[in-house]
Design an enzyme around this catalytic site. Structure first.
Site, PDB file in Angstrom:
ATOM      1  NE  ARG A  73      -3.239  -0.064   2.991  1.00  0.00           N
ATOM      2  CZ  ARG A  73      -4.432  -0.384   2.478  1.00  0.00           C
ATOM      3  NH1 ARG A  73      -5.062   0.454   1.700  1.00  0.00           N
ATOM      4  NH2 ARG A  73      -5.002  -1.529   2.777  1.00  0.00           N
ATOM      5  CG  LEU A 101      -5.606   7.851   1.177  1.00  0.00           C
ATOM      6  CD1 LEU A 101      -5.953   9.327   1.356  1.00  0.00           C
ATOM      7  CD2 LEU A 101      -4.922   7.627  -0.174  1.00  0.00           C
ATOM      8  CG  ASN A 115     -13.411  11.025   1.985  1.00  0.00           C
ATOM      9  OD1 ASN A 115     -13.556  10.732   0.794  1.00  0.00           O
ATOM     10  ND2 ASN A 115     -13.917  10.280   2.958  1.00  0.00           N
ATOM     11  CG  HIS A 117     -18.475   9.115   5.120  1.00  0.00           C
ATOM     12  ND1 HIS A 117     -17.874   7.922   4.775  1.00  0.00           N
ATOM     13  CD2 HIS A 117     -19.443   8.801   6.024  1.00  0.00           C
ATOM     14  CE1 HIS A 117     -18.437   6.934   5.446  1.00  0.00           C
ATOM     15  NE2 HIS A 117     -19.393   7.439   6.218  1.00  0.00           N
TER      16      HIS A 117
HETATM   17  C1  GRF Z   1     -20.260   8.989  -2.767  1.00  0.00           C
HETATM   18  O1  GRF Z   1     -21.489   8.678  -2.183  1.00  0.00           O
HETATM   19  C2  GRF Z   1     -19.261   9.457  -1.730  1.00  0.00           C
HETATM   20  O2  GRF Z   1     -19.867  10.030  -0.617  1.00  0.00           O
HETATM   21  C3  GRF Z   1     -18.586   8.180  -1.315  1.00  0.00           C
HETATM   22  O3  GRF Z   1     -18.509   7.410  -2.496  1.00  0.00           O
HETATM   23  C4  GRF Z   1     -19.561   7.776  -3.381  1.00  0.00           C
HETATM   24  C5  GRF Z   1     -18.915   8.078  -4.703  1.00  0.00           C
HETATM   25  O4  GRF Z   1     -19.840   8.208  -5.745  1.00  0.00           O
HETATM   26  N1  GRF Z   1     -17.301   8.466  -0.714  1.00  0.00           N
HETATM   27  P1  GRF Z   1     -19.362   8.763  -7.165  1.00  0.00           P
HETATM   28  O5  GRF Z   1     -18.262   7.846  -7.679  1.00  0.00           O
HETATM   29  O6  GRF Z   1     -18.889  10.162  -6.975  1.00  0.00           O
HETATM   30  O7  GRF Z   1     -20.587   8.674  -8.047  1.00  0.00           O
END
Ligand code: GRF
Length: 210
Positions: A73, A101, A115, A117
């Site tokens: 990794r 990561l 990020n 989420h």
């Molecule tokens: C999203 O729901 C984001 O919150 C999560 O992964 C998903 C990615 O979707 N981390 P996309 O590839 O942007 O359509």
């Protein structure tokens, strides 16, 4: 720690999946709503939809790296970091990037990795946030944009938006509504990050425009 880098708007986006958040950011950038300059899109998945979206949008550098070609990794992340630095990116924006990561990568871009989420952190960290929230029976879930640190989905929170859960929601339907919030919140947060700046006190983000 204080971040006020209003002229540092070059970003690398890392994505593993279909890339709809990437698309939302590219759209907001193209119409002047979000002052980011997407210099690089990087994926760990050769056939990620995100790569097609990036190529169609003429992102200057679009690459995929195969984790299997690296011993571990940390070595893979060094490969990614070199791409990011070669593209002179100021920020690393994760948009559906599904690999954890390594600590050296996080340290290399400290407070410069963002990020998104699909839940209201700290609830429902991990890869199945929408399903977990639904199974838990919460009435409200949402979206969190946060800085990345060594704790999975645990870094200081930049922004959140709530999404009500309906009785007849399936994981797919709920994720669709969450996505709609994401497409607004991610570009808006990146804009605020670049125009206002912020500082982090303990683990709280304090925006300079507040
Ligand atoms: C999203 O729901 C984001 O919150 C999560 O992964 C998903 C990615 O979707 N981390 P996309 O590839 O942007 O359509």
């Amino acid at each position: 720690m204080s971040v006020d880098r209003s002229r540092e708007n070059r970003i690398a986006i890392m994505a593993s999946g279909k890339g709809s958040n990437l698309q939302a950011i590219l759209r907001a950038a193209a119409c002047g709503e979000c002052p980011v300059d997407v210099r690089l899109v990087l994926s760990d998945t050769r056939d990620a939809g995100a790569l097609t979206i990036a190529r169609d949008a003429d992102v200057p550098r679009v690459s995929s790296l195969n984790p299997k070609e690296y011993p571990d990794r940390a070595a893979f992340d060094v490969g990614c970091a070199e791409h990011i630095e070669r593209a002179h990116c100021d920020w690393v924006v994760l948009a559906g990037y599904m690999r954890i990561l390594s600590d050296p990568f996080i340290a290399r871009f400290r407070h410069r990795i963002i990020n998104i989420h699909p839940a209201l952190l700290p609830s429902f960290a991990g890869a199945h946030a929408v399903r977990d929230a639904l199974e838990y029976g919460v009435k409200v879930t949402g979206v969190t944009v946060h800085l990345v640190d060594e704790v999975l989905d645990g870094g200081p929170i930049l922004a959140q938006a709530s999404v009500p859960v309906r009785e007849d929601d399936t994981e797919e339907i709920l994720h669709k509504r969450i996505h709609t919030e994401e497409y607004a919140l991610y570009p808006a947060t990146l804009k605020r990050m670049l125009t206002s700046g912020f500082r982090v006190v303990d683990r709280t983000v304090i925006w300079n425009d507040e």
